[in-house]
Motif scaffolding. Structure first.
Motif, PDB file in Angstrom:
ATOM      1  N   ASN A   1       0.840  -1.210   0.000  1.00 45.30           N
ATOM      2  CA  ASN A   1       0.000   0.000   0.000  1.00 45.30           C
ATOM      3  C   ASN A   1       0.877   1.264   0.000  1.00 45.30           C
ATOM      4  OD1 ASN A   1      -2.834  -1.131   2.100  1.00 45.30           O
ATOM      5  ND2 ASN A   1      -2.301  -1.584  -0.007  1.00 45.30           N
ATOM      6  N   GLU A   2       1.958   1.222   0.775  1.00 49.32           N
ATOM      7  CA  GLU A   2       2.912   2.363   0.834  1.00 49.32           C
ATOM      8  C   GLU A   2       3.438   2.722  -0.545  1.00 49.32           C
ATOM      9  OE1 GLU A   2       5.139   4.096   3.472  1.00 49.32           O
ATOM     10  OE2 GLU A   2       3.051   4.024   4.159  1.00 49.32           O
ATOM     11  N   SER A   3       3.617   1.660  -1.397  1.00 49.93           N
ATOM     12  CA  SER A   3       4.140   1.891  -2.756  1.00 49.93           C
ATOM     13  C   SER A   3       3.030   2.224  -3.742  1.00 49.93           C
ATOM     14  CB  SER A   3       4.862   0.640  -3.268  1.00 49.93           C
ATOM     15  OG  SER A   3       5.804   0.196  -2.373  1.00 49.93           O
ATOM     16  N   GLY A   4       1.841   2.506  -3.241  1.00 53.37           N
ATOM     17  CA  GLY A   4       0.740   2.885  -4.125  1.00 53.37           C
ATOM     18  C   GLY A   4       0.069   1.690  -4.778  1.00 53.37           C
ATOM     19  N   ILE A   5       0.252   0.492  -4.193  1.00 48.07           N
ATOM     20  CA  ILE A   5      -0.303  -0.728  -4.782  1.00 48.07           C
ATOM     21  C   ILE A   5      -1.397  -1.274  -3.868  1.00 48.07           C
ATOM     22  CG2 ILE A   5       0.272  -3.123  -5.393  1.00 48.07           C
ATOM     23  CD1 ILE A   5       3.128  -2.051  -6.024  1.00 48.07           C
ATOM     24  N   LYS A   6      -2.553  -1.546  -4.453  1.00 45.19           N
ATOM     25  CA  LYS A   6      -3.632  -2.144  -3.664  1.00 45.19           C
ATOM     26  C   LYS A   6      -3.448  -3.654  -3.617  1.00 45.19           C
ATOM     27  CE  LYS A   6      -6.909   1.501  -4.384  1.00 45.19           C
ATOM     28  NZ  LYS A   6      -7.819   2.045  -5.326  1.00 45.19           N
ATOM     29  N   VAL A   7      -4.260  -4.297  -2.803  1.00 44.49           N
ATOM     30  CA  VAL A   7      -4.075  -5.726  -2.563  1.00 44.49           C
ATOM     31  C   VAL A   7      -5.423  -6.435  -2.629  1.00 44.49           C
ATOM     32  CG1 VAL A   7      -3.562  -7.332  -0.646  1.00 44.49           C
ATOM     33  CG2 VAL A   7      -1.943  -5.520  -1.208  1.00 44.49           C
ATOM     34  N   THR A   8      -5.387  -7.729  -2.961  1.00 42.23           N
ATOM     35  CA  THR A   8      -6.536  -8.581  -2.672  1.00 42.23           C
ATOM     36  C   THR A   8      -5.998  -9.768  -1.872  1.00 42.23           C
ATOM     37  OG1 THR A   8      -8.427  -9.803  -3.557  1.00 42.23           O
ATOM     38  CG2 THR A   8      -6.451  -9.796  -4.936  1.00 42.23           C
ATOM     39  N   LEU A   9      -6.541  -9.982  -0.687  1.00 48.57           N
ATOM     40  CA  LEU A   9      -6.049 -11.052   0.191  1.00 48.57           C
ATOM     41  C   LEU A   9      -6.802 -12.344  -0.081  1.00 48.57           C
ATOM     42  CD1 LEU A   9      -5.530  -9.099   3.509  1.00 48.57           C
ATOM     43  CD2 LEU A   9      -3.851 -10.687   2.556  1.00 48.57           C
ATOM     44  N   ASP A  10      -6.051 -13.443  -0.057  1.00 49.40           N
ATOM     45  CA  ASP A  10      -6.633 -14.754  -0.353  1.00 49.40           C
ATOM     46  C   ASP A  10      -6.230 -15.746   0.730  1.00 49.40           C
ATOM     47  OD1 ASP A  10      -7.444 -17.167  -1.803  1.00 49.40           O
ATOM     48  OD2 ASP A  10      -5.322 -17.402  -2.285  1.00 49.40           O
ATOM     49  N   LEU A  11      -7.231 -16.293   1.410  1.00 48.48           N
ATOM     50  CA  LEU A  11      -6.953 -17.362   2.375  1.00 48.48           C
ATOM     51  C   LEU A  11      -6.744 -18.650   1.582  1.00 48.48           C
ATOM     52  CD1 LEU A  11      -6.993 -18.727   5.217  1.00 48.48           C
ATOM     53  CD2 LEU A  11      -9.462 -18.965   4.922  1.00 48.48           C
ATOM     54  N   LEU A  12      -5.554 -19.245   1.677  1.00 50.84           N
ATOM     55  CA  LEU A  12      -5.259 -20.431   0.867  1.00 50.84           C
ATOM     56  C   LEU A  12      -6.054 -21.656   1.312  1.00 50.84           C
ATOM     57  CD1 LEU A  12      -1.444 -19.880   0.545  1.00 50.84           C
ATOM     58  CD2 LEU A  12      -3.106 -19.798  -1.316  1.00 50.84           C
ATOM     59  N   GLY A  13      -6.373 -22.501   0.348  1.00 50.60           N
ATOM     60  CA  GLY A  13      -7.130 -23.718   0.633  1.00 50.60           C
ATOM     61  C   GLY A  13      -8.013 -24.025  -0.559  1.00 50.60           C
ATOM     62  N   GLU A  14      -8.410 -25.268  -0.710  1.00 44.93           N
ATOM     63  CA  GLU A  14      -9.246 -25.649  -1.846  1.00 44.93           C
ATOM     64  C   GLU A  14     -10.164 -26.790  -1.434  1.00 44.93           C
ATOM     65  OE1 GLU A  14      -6.758 -25.700  -5.762  1.00 44.93           O
ATOM     66  OE2 GLU A  14      -5.560 -24.713  -4.231  1.00 44.93           O
ATOM     67  N   ASN A  15     -11.267 -26.947  -2.105  1.00 44.94           N
ATOM     68  CA  ASN A  15     -12.153 -28.110  -2.013  1.00 44.94           C
ATOM     69  C   ASN A  15     -12.448 -28.644  -0.608  1.00 44.94           C
ATOM     70  OD1 ASN A  15     -10.940 -28.004  -4.779  1.00 44.94           O
ATOM     71  ND2 ASN A  15     -12.554 -29.514  -5.080  1.00 44.94           N
TER      72      ASN A  15
END
Ligand SMILES: Cc1cc2nc3c(=O)[nH]c(=O)nc-3n(C[C@H](O)[C@H](O)[C@H](O)COP(=O)(O)OP(=O)(O)OC[C@H]3O[C@@H](n4cnc5c(N)ncnc54)[C@H](O)[C@@H]3O)c2cc1C
Length: 283
Positions: A28-42
């Motif tokens: 965020n400090e570098s002007g970049i937004k994020v999308t957070l992903d909780l890892l895991g599947e099925n």
């Protein structure tokens, strides 16, 4: 045998949300937004799907409280898609209630082709109720995307366009990189023309340069779309794009179940394997 997390550190921000916060704040400090992903599947049982829903809800509330610039990305198979579609939809809607209340955004990741139809169906139902709080992903390599893209554009859906990460047979998906790139361009044009804010997910220089050139030619300003990349990949390019005035978002995965995600990243690019091997010998 449990592999040490140090192996995955390049591509996974931490084993918990708390461990990931400093990485998100740095981006965020570098002007970049994020999308957070909780890892895991099925997820195969209701107890785990319920726990996952509560984790996702805590994540939305945690982001809200920490005041960091992040949406979340989720997988429907983690909310019970393999158990029952109505149950999964109810879970999705419970999550979107929170997103709407906090004015947040939830992206539904796209999984293997067995799930495409039902994922798009549940997305359309969610979009009809929650509008701009929910988005979906489209994979350029799928043959069916030719039909799906105009339908999603028609409803002004918030779409992340990617090439596609799963191993799919020829009858389902394009196999040649050159054909996948051409399909990506065709779909990007439709999304740029018809949807308010498409998300261009790729690390491919040929596509990044093409998107810049095409939007410039068409008079489409940098605020009309966003570039997306994965955590640990091409950070310099992300910063450069942000410095040039483009919007950039990094997909930041976290969690203890990092092995399948980590393996996909290694398979995608041999340089990633060398990087991980070299980190094994560093303190
Ligand atoms: C934000 C995000 C979200 C995604 N979500 C999904 C999803 O929901 N479902 C899904 O199926 N897939 C998803 N993907 C994965 C995607 O489908 C591709 O598998 C993945 O992005 C690899 O394709 P690519 O276009 O990035 O580049 P690739 O096809 O891997 O590489 C093409 C070329 O790009 C250049 N390149 C690639 N990586 C680098 C690097 N690190 N440094 C320098 N040059 C590089 C090289 O020249 C390479 O030959 C997502 C990807 C991103 C970025």
């Amino acid at each position: 045998m449990k592999l040490p997390f140090a192996l995955a550190r390049r591509f996974v921000a931490g084993e918990s949300f708390e461990q990931s916060i400093p990485k998100v704040a740095d981006l965020n400090e570098s002007g970049i937004k994020v999308t957070l992903d909780l890892l895991g599947e099925n997820v195969k049982d209701r107890k785990t799907a319920d726990e996952t829903l509560h984790h996702y809800i805590d994540l939305l509330n945690g982001i809200h409280e920490q005041d960091i610039q992040s949406s979340i990305s989720i997988k429907l198979t983690m909310l019970g898609l393999d158990i029952d579609h109505t149950y999964c939809r109810d879970n999705l809607f419970s999550l979107l209630d929170v997103a709407k209340k906090n004015d947040q955004f939830v992206r539904i990741d796209m999984e293997g082709s067995d799930y495409t139809e039902v994922t798009l169906k549940l997305f359309r139902e969610a979009h009809a109720v929650y509008g701009r709080h929910v988005g979906v992903v489209i994979q350029a390599y799928l043959h069916r995307t030719k039909k799906d893209i105009p339908e999603l554009a028609e409803i002004g859906a918030d779409v992340r366009l990617c090439k596609g990460a799963y191993s799919e047979p020829e009858r389902v998906a394009l196999q040649k990189m050159s054909a996948i790139r051409e399909a990506y361009k065709e779909y990007a044009k439709i999304l740029l023309e018809k949807t308010p804010y498409p998300r261009m997910a790729t690390h491919d220089s040929l596509l990044i340069d093409w998107i810049k050139e095409y939007t410039n030619e068409q008079g489409i300003g940098p605020a009309r779309f966003e570039f997306q990349m994965l955590y640990g990949m091409r950070l310099d390019t992300c910063k450069q794009l942000a410095g040039e005035g483009y919007y950039v978002r990094v997909y930041v995965p976290y969690g203890t179940m990092w092995l399948p995600y980590f393996t996909r990243r290694l398979k995608e690019r041999k340089e990633n394997i060398w990087f991980v091997l070299s980190t094994m010998f560093k303190k």
